[in-house]
Design an enzyme around this catalytic site. Structure first.
Site, mmCIF file in Angstrom:
data_model
loop_
_atom_site.group_PDB
_atom_site.id
_atom_site.type_symbol
_atom_site.label_atom_id
_atom_site.label_comp_id
_atom_site.label_asym_id
_atom_site.label_seq_id
_atom_site.Cartn_x
_atom_site.Cartn_y
_atom_site.Cartn_z
ATOM 1 N N ASP A 94 0.803 -1.227 0.000
ATOM 2 C CA ASP A 94 0.000 0.000 0.000
ATOM 3 C C ASP A 94 0.832 1.271 0.000
ATOM 4 O O ASP A 94 0.303 2.348 0.261
ATOM 5 C CB ASP A 94 -0.923 0.002 1.220
ATOM 6 C CG ASP A 94 -0.153 0.125 2.526
ATOM 7 O OD1 ASP A 94 0.971 -0.395 2.599
ATOM 8 O OD2 ASP A 94 -0.677 0.737 3.469
ATOM 9 N N GLU A 95 2.111 1.179 -0.313
ATOM 10 C CA GLU A 95 2.962 2.360 -0.192
ATOM 11 C C GLU A 95 4.121 2.277 -1.172
ATOM 12 O O GLU A 95 4.663 1.205 -1.432
ATOM 13 C CB GLU A 95 3.491 2.426 1.241
ATOM 14 C CG GLU A 95 4.135 3.731 1.618
ATOM 15 C CD GLU A 95 4.393 3.786 3.119
ATOM 16 O OE1 GLU A 95 4.581 4.906 3.640
ATOM 17 O OE2 GLU A 95 4.414 2.721 3.780
#
Length: 344
Positions: A94-95
């Protein structure tokens, strides 16, 4: 992404929306992998023991993780990133870091790109994202947490040092809980305190990391965005609902539950390595590891016997709550002269 795992669960299950939610674990044991913002208001955080999370938030809903679903959405997000720049360095599902100096749409400002990316993510996934913008990776990472959820923040060069001087030491990216406590014992509570110490002192006290701490508090971080990050290890671990009490139950669980998934990932990645490590976490949360390293790649066919040998290497010191196996000292598929395709 904002509370990614929890937000995906709330997206897919409307009955969870607006309610405190934890992904992972249950009321009796396990660890929280992600917490919704509703749960965070009660002090629930990722990596927190589930039992403690339930005490902090009696109405907390626990759901099991669905990593295939998270990976599916992560691929959509990664595709959006690549529409704006080729220089994308993933940190997790997610990053990611993005270097948008030369972007595909010739946007003059990174803030414009961040807004455009966040808008696209919301349109295509229904999820919100936050962004941090600065002239290096360290500051961008710090900035990404400033206006969560669904926001963005900028730290320009002329304001970096003043910003870092006021920043609490535990908010520095790369300074974990243990290091933060060591620094606080030295009277280092914020960037200004850290900046007062010399490079010689920090290097003597923290080893090679001392140079990093000396630089980052001055806004210096020269690491480039690397789109092809080299994997350092590959592994599988599992926390059990009931502790494993004997060496035979540990061996059986390793053979029947841990190793099949480990071999599946190994075959999927076509990875080879020279070090096999067994990880054991006891019910008092102490962690022990046992490793064997070889001069050449370990054939997959011999890994099960080696893993069982590591179990027998010494007696267990208590009930086992977590068991894991990992391969490191990896050999890249493009390493000349290395044959990485094994019979599984």
């Amino acid at each position: 992404m904002d509370a990614f795992f929890a937000s995906v669960e709330q997206l897919d299950h409307p009955e969870y929306r607006g309610k405190p939610l934890a992904v992972g674990g249950n009321r009796e044991r396990g660890v929280v992998a992600a917490a919704s913002y509703e749960a965070r208001k009660f002090g629930v955080r990722s990596a927190m023991p589930s039992r403690l999370a339930a005490q902090k938030c009696p109405n907390l809903i626990f759901v099991p993780p669905r990593f295939d679903r998270y990976k599916e959405i992560s691929r959509v997000i990664r595709k959006i990133f690549l529409e704006f720049t080729d220089l994308v360095e993933p940190l997790s599902l997610d990053e990611a870091f993005l270097d948008v100096t030369n972007n595909h749409f010739a946007f003059p400002y990174a803030t414009q790109i961040a807004k455009a990316i966040r808008h696209r993510i919301f349109l295509e996934t229904g999820l919100t994202a936050s962004a941090g913008i600065s002239y290096n990776k360290f500051l961008a990472k710090v900035a990404s947490d400033l206006n969560k959820p669904n926001g963005q923040a900028v730290i320009p060069p002329e304001k970096a040092e003043a910003f870092l001087e006021k920043l609490p030491i535990e908010k520095f990216f790369g300074i974990g809980k243990v290091t933060a406590e060591k620094m606080k014992a030295l009277g280092i509570h914020c960037g200004r305190d850290l900046k007062a110490y010399s490079l010689v002192f920090l290097t003597r006290r923290f080893g090679k990391s001392g140079r990093h701490y000396y630089d980052i508090v001055r806004g210096i971080h020269e690491s480039e965005v690397k789109p092809d990050r080299i994997r350092k290890s590959l592994g599988v671990e599992n926390t059990f609902e009931k502790d494993l009490l004997t060496s035979s139950s540990v061996a059986e669980t390793l053979t029947n539950k841990i190793l099949p998934e480990f071999f599946r990932r190994l075959q999927q990645s076509q990875t080879a390595g020279r070090t096999l490590t067994l990880k054991i976490k006891y019910n008092d949360f102490t962690v022990h590891t046992r490793s064997r390293t070889f001069p050449e790649a370990i054939p997959p066919g011999s890994m099960e016997a080696l893993a069982l040998e590591l179990i027998r290497q010494e007696e267990l010191s208590g009930p086992v709550r977590l068991l894991g196996i990992s391969l490191s000292n990896l050999i890249r598929p493009d390493d000349p002269g290395r044959q990485l395709r094994f019979s599984y």
